[in-house]
Design a protein around this motif. Structure first.
Motif, mmCIF file in Angstrom:
data_model
loop_
_atom_site.group_PDB
_atom_site.id
_atom_site.type_symbol
_atom_site.label_atom_id
_atom_site.label_comp_id
_atom_site.label_asym_id
_atom_site.label_seq_id
_atom_site.Cartn_x
_atom_site.Cartn_y
_atom_site.Cartn_z
ATOM 1 N N PRO A 51 24.637 -0.759 -9.982
ATOM 2 C CA PRO A 51 25.787 -0.689 -11.083
ATOM 3 C C PRO A 51 26.459 0.656 -11.342
ATOM 4 N N TRP A 52 25.456 1.819 -11.201
ATOM 5 C CA TRP A 52 26.105 3.146 -11.219
ATOM 6 C C TRP A 52 27.263 3.512 -10.488
ATOM 7 N N SER A 53 26.828 3.425 -9.152
ATOM 8 C CA SER A 53 27.902 3.428 -8.150
ATOM 9 C C SER A 53 29.137 2.687 -8.329
ATOM 10 N N LEU A 54 29.035 1.237 -8.890
ATOM 11 C CA LEU A 54 30.113 0.538 -9.153
ATOM 12 C C LEU A 54 31.002 1.312 -10.189
ATOM 13 N N ALA A 55 30.546 1.783 -11.268
ATOM 14 C CA ALA A 55 31.057 2.422 -12.174
ATOM 15 C C ALA A 55 31.861 3.545 -12.001
ATOM 16 N N MET A 56 31.057 4.402 -10.936
ATOM 17 C CA MET A 56 31.694 5.539 -10.774
ATOM 18 C C MET A 56 32.792 5.433 -9.728
ATOM 19 N N ALA A 57 32.905 4.407 -9.123
ATOM 20 C CA ALA A 57 33.872 4.195 -8.102
ATOM 21 C C ALA A 57 35.356 4.119 -8.630
ATOM 22 N N ARG A 58 35.456 3.597 -9.956
ATOM 23 C CA ARG A 58 36.592 3.583 -10.460
ATOM 24 C C ARG A 58 36.954 4.771 -11.451
ATOM 25 N N ASP A 59 35.794 4.835 -12.462
ATOM 26 C CA ASP A 59 35.794 5.950 -13.541
ATOM 27 C C ASP A 59 36.266 7.349 -12.861
ATOM 28 N N GLN A 60 35.713 7.690 -11.641
ATOM 29 C CA GLN A 60 35.916 8.954 -11.397
ATOM 30 C C GLN A 60 37.443 9.408 -10.880
ATOM 31 N N GLY A 61 38.069 8.291 -10.581
ATOM 32 C CA GLY A 61 39.349 8.422 -10.400
ATOM 33 C C GLY A 61 40.364 8.837 -11.418
ATOM 34 N N TYR A 62 39.871 8.920 -12.621
ATOM 35 C CA TYR A 62 40.730 9.232 -13.890
ATOM 36 C C TYR A 62 40.895 10.658 -14.237
#
Length: 475
Positions: free
Chosen positions: A364-375
Motif C-alpha cells: 500500500p505504501w508504494s501505491l500511495a507514493m505512486a500518485r502523491d509524489q507527483g504534487y
C-alpha cells in the motif's frame, strides 16, 4: 499454543479490535484499553473523526477480518452492509466522460465506518477471554530489560500499539532508552469534506447506480477548481449515502452553503441533483490529517521485545486510497500467523514480525507514493527531486486512466488491476506480469485504430449510460 497470561491492546478502533482477535487464542486474557466510551450502536465517537467520511473495505481487508472473525462478512451484510459490484453498480466518471457498465471481477461491501466497528465489537464480545476497558487512557509502558513488561500498572506478556497516527509509544520508548525510529512521510495536502444524506424512498428511475464516482478532470485548461475534486456519493446502510468531495492541495468547503455551492460546480450535475433529491442528516465534516507516515521500527537494530504495532500507529496512508482498515486487518492476521508459529513472544519475535510486516506494508505504501509524489506542494521525506516529480505528475494520471480503459476491454487486466486496488498484488508485480503487459499493448493498438470494444467518455453532462456492455467486453 498459549504464549502468556495477559496481552494488552492499546486502542479499541478497527485496528485494535483486529489485533485482539489475533491475540485471543494465544493468551489467557486480552485486555483492550480504549480512551472513549464505546457506543452500543453504530454511532460516531470522538476518537474516530474520520468515521464521518466514506470508507472502502478492500477485499484484502474483508478476507483478513473474516479469517480473524469467521462470519464477519455475513454479519456486516445482515446489519445493513451492501454487497455490490462497482463496475455494474457505480456510475464512474473518468477521463473525459462516463465509463460503460460491465461485469467485472471485483465486488465490495459498502457500509459506514461506524457500522464496521460496531460489527467488529460484536465479534470481539463473543471471544470469552477479551475484555474491553472503556474510558481508559494509557500513560506509558513499563519495561524489564529490553522487553515491554506492561502498560502503566498493568502487567502484560505482550503489548500491541493500535493508537493511530498520534500514538505516543515512540516517545515512551525513547524515554526508556530506545532510539527514535526513522519516520518516512509525504503529505500531499489532501483535504476532504462530507455530509450524510437519507436517500429518497422511491429513487428516480434513472438511478440505476448505487454509487457515484467523479474523478479529477484531465483537462489542463481553465476550469472551476471543483473539476479537480475527487467526488463520491457513497451508499451505506439504512438507505443512506455520504456525499464527499476531496482534493489535493485545494481549499474545501466548510459550511453547508459552500458545500452545496461547490457540489453544483463539479464536472457533472448528477452529484448536486442526487443531493437535492435526498434529505441531509448531518453537518458538513472536514478532515485535513491525511499525510502518509511510516514509523520504521523495522530498521532499529534492537527493537523493543514483546511489542507490536498495527494500523496507523506504524503506517498511516492518504485516506483517498482506502487502505487504512484493510492494512490494519492484514497486519493483525500476519501477527496471528507469527503467534501460531512461535514458541515464545520473547527473543527476536518482535523483530521477525516487523520484518515480515515491512513486506506487507510496502504494497500500500508504494501505491500511495505512486500518485502523491507527483504534487509540487507535497512535503516530507519522500518528496522527489523536481525532475522526477514532474515525470510522476505527467505519467500517473494518464497511466491510471489507460489501465482503467484496458481493464474494460481485457479480463486479465481487470483481474490483476482489481488485485492491485485491493492490495492483493503489488504495482510492480502488476506491471511486470507478461499477460498484463500483453493486454495493455493490445489495448494501445486497438485504441490507436479506434477499435475499442467497450465505448467510454459518454457525455458527463448527461445521465450515465445504463446499458450493460459485458457482452461487448467478452467479445
Amino acid at each position: 499454543m498459549r504464549l502468556g497470561r495477559t496481552a494488552v491492546v492499546l486502542g479499541g478502533s478497527a485496528a485494535g479490535l483486529c489485533a485482539a482477535g489475533a491475540l485471543a487464542a494465544h493468551f489467557d486474557e486480552v485486555i483492550v484499553l480504549e480512551r472513549d466510551e464505546l457506543p452500543v450502536e453504530a454511532e460516531h465517537r470522538r476518537g474516530v473523526p474520520q468515521s464521518k467520511h466514506p470508507h472502502f473495505l478492500l477485499n484484502s481487508g474483508r478476507r483478513a477480518i473474516g479469517a480473524l472473525f469467521p462470519g464477519f462478512e455475513e454479519a456486516l451484510i445482515n446489519a445493513g452492509g451492501l454487497h455490490l459490484m462497482p463496475s455494474m453498480d457505480a456510475a464512474y466518471l473518468d477521463g473525459e466522460g462516463w465509463s460503460a457498465r460491465k461485469k467485472a471481477s471485483m465486488t465490495m461491501i459498502y457500509s459506514s465506518r461506524v457500522l464496521i466497528e460496531r460489527v467488529l465489537r460484536d465479534q470481539v464480545h463473543e471471544l470469552g477471554n477479551v475484555v474491553v476497558r472503556e474510558g481508559v487512557s494509557a500513560g506509558g509502558l513499563s519495561f524489564r530489560g529490553g522487553e515491554v513488561a506492561g502498560v502503566d500498572d498493568l502487567e502484560a506478556d505482550f503489548v500491541v500499539d493500535a493508537m493511530g497516527r498520534g500514538s505516543p509509544v515512540s516517545g515512551w520508548l525513547a524515554a526508556a532508552g530506545w532510539p527514535e525510529p526513522e519516520v518516512r512521510t509525504l503529505d500531499a495536502k489532501v483535504t476532504y469534506t462530507s455530509r450524510w444524506y437519507e436517500l429518497p424512498a422511491s429513487p428516480p428511475e434513472s438511478w440505476w447506480w448505487r454509487h457515484l464516482v467523479i474523478m479529477p478532470t484531465p483537462d489542463k485548461g481553465s476550469h472551476p477548481p471543483e473539476h479537480e475534486f475527487l467526488v463520491n456519493f457513497f451508499p451505506i446502510e439504512g438507505n443512506r449515502a455520504i456525499a464527499c468531495m476531496g482534493s489535493w492541495g485545494l481549499e474545501m468547503p466548510r459550511t453547508t452553503e459552500a458545500f452545496i455551492g461547490s457540489a453544483r460546480r463539479v464536472r457533472t450535475p448528477l452529484f448536486a441533483e442526487a443531493m437535492d433529491k435526498s434529505t441531509p442528516t448531518s453537518e458538513v465534516h472536514l478532515t485535513r490529517s491525511t499525510g502518509n507516515k511510516w514509523r520504521r521500527y523495522d530498521l532499529l537494530k534492537a527493537p523493543a521485545r514483546r511489542l507490536a504495532f498495527v494500523g496507523d500507529s506504524i503506517c498511516a496512508f492518504n485516506p483517498f486510497y482506502a487502505q487504512g482498515i484493510s492494512s490494519a486487518a492484514s497486519s493483525a492476521l500476519l501477527l496471528r500467523g507469527h503467534l501460531q508459529a512461535a514458541s515464545s513472544v520473547s527473543g527476536d519475535f518482535s523483530a521477525r514480525f516487523l520484518a515480515a510486516q515491512r513486506k506487507s506494508l510496502n504494497v500500500p505504501w508504494s501505491l500511495a507514493m505512486a500518485r502523491d509524489q507527483g504534487y509540487s506542494f507535497a512535503e516530507g521525506t519522500e518528496k522527489l527531486p523536481e525532475w522526477r516529480r514532474k515525470l510522476v505528475a505527467a505519467v500517473s494520471g494518464p497511466a491510471f486512466s489507460f489501465i482503467v480503459g484496458a481493464a474494460r476491454e481485457y479480463a486479465v487486466v481487470d483481474e490483476h488491476f482489481a488485485r492491485v486496488f485491493n492490495m492483493d498484488e503489488s504495482l510492480r508485480d502488476f506491471m511486470t506480469n507478461p499477460r498484463v503487459i500483453a493486454g495493455l499493448l493490445r489495448y494501445r493498438v486497438r485504441t490507436a485504430l479506434g477499435r475499442q470494444r467497450v465505448p467510454f467518455n459518454f457525455d458527463p453532462l448527461a445521465e450515465p449510460p445504463a446499458r450493460d456492455y459485458s457482452t461487448a467486453a467478452a467479445r
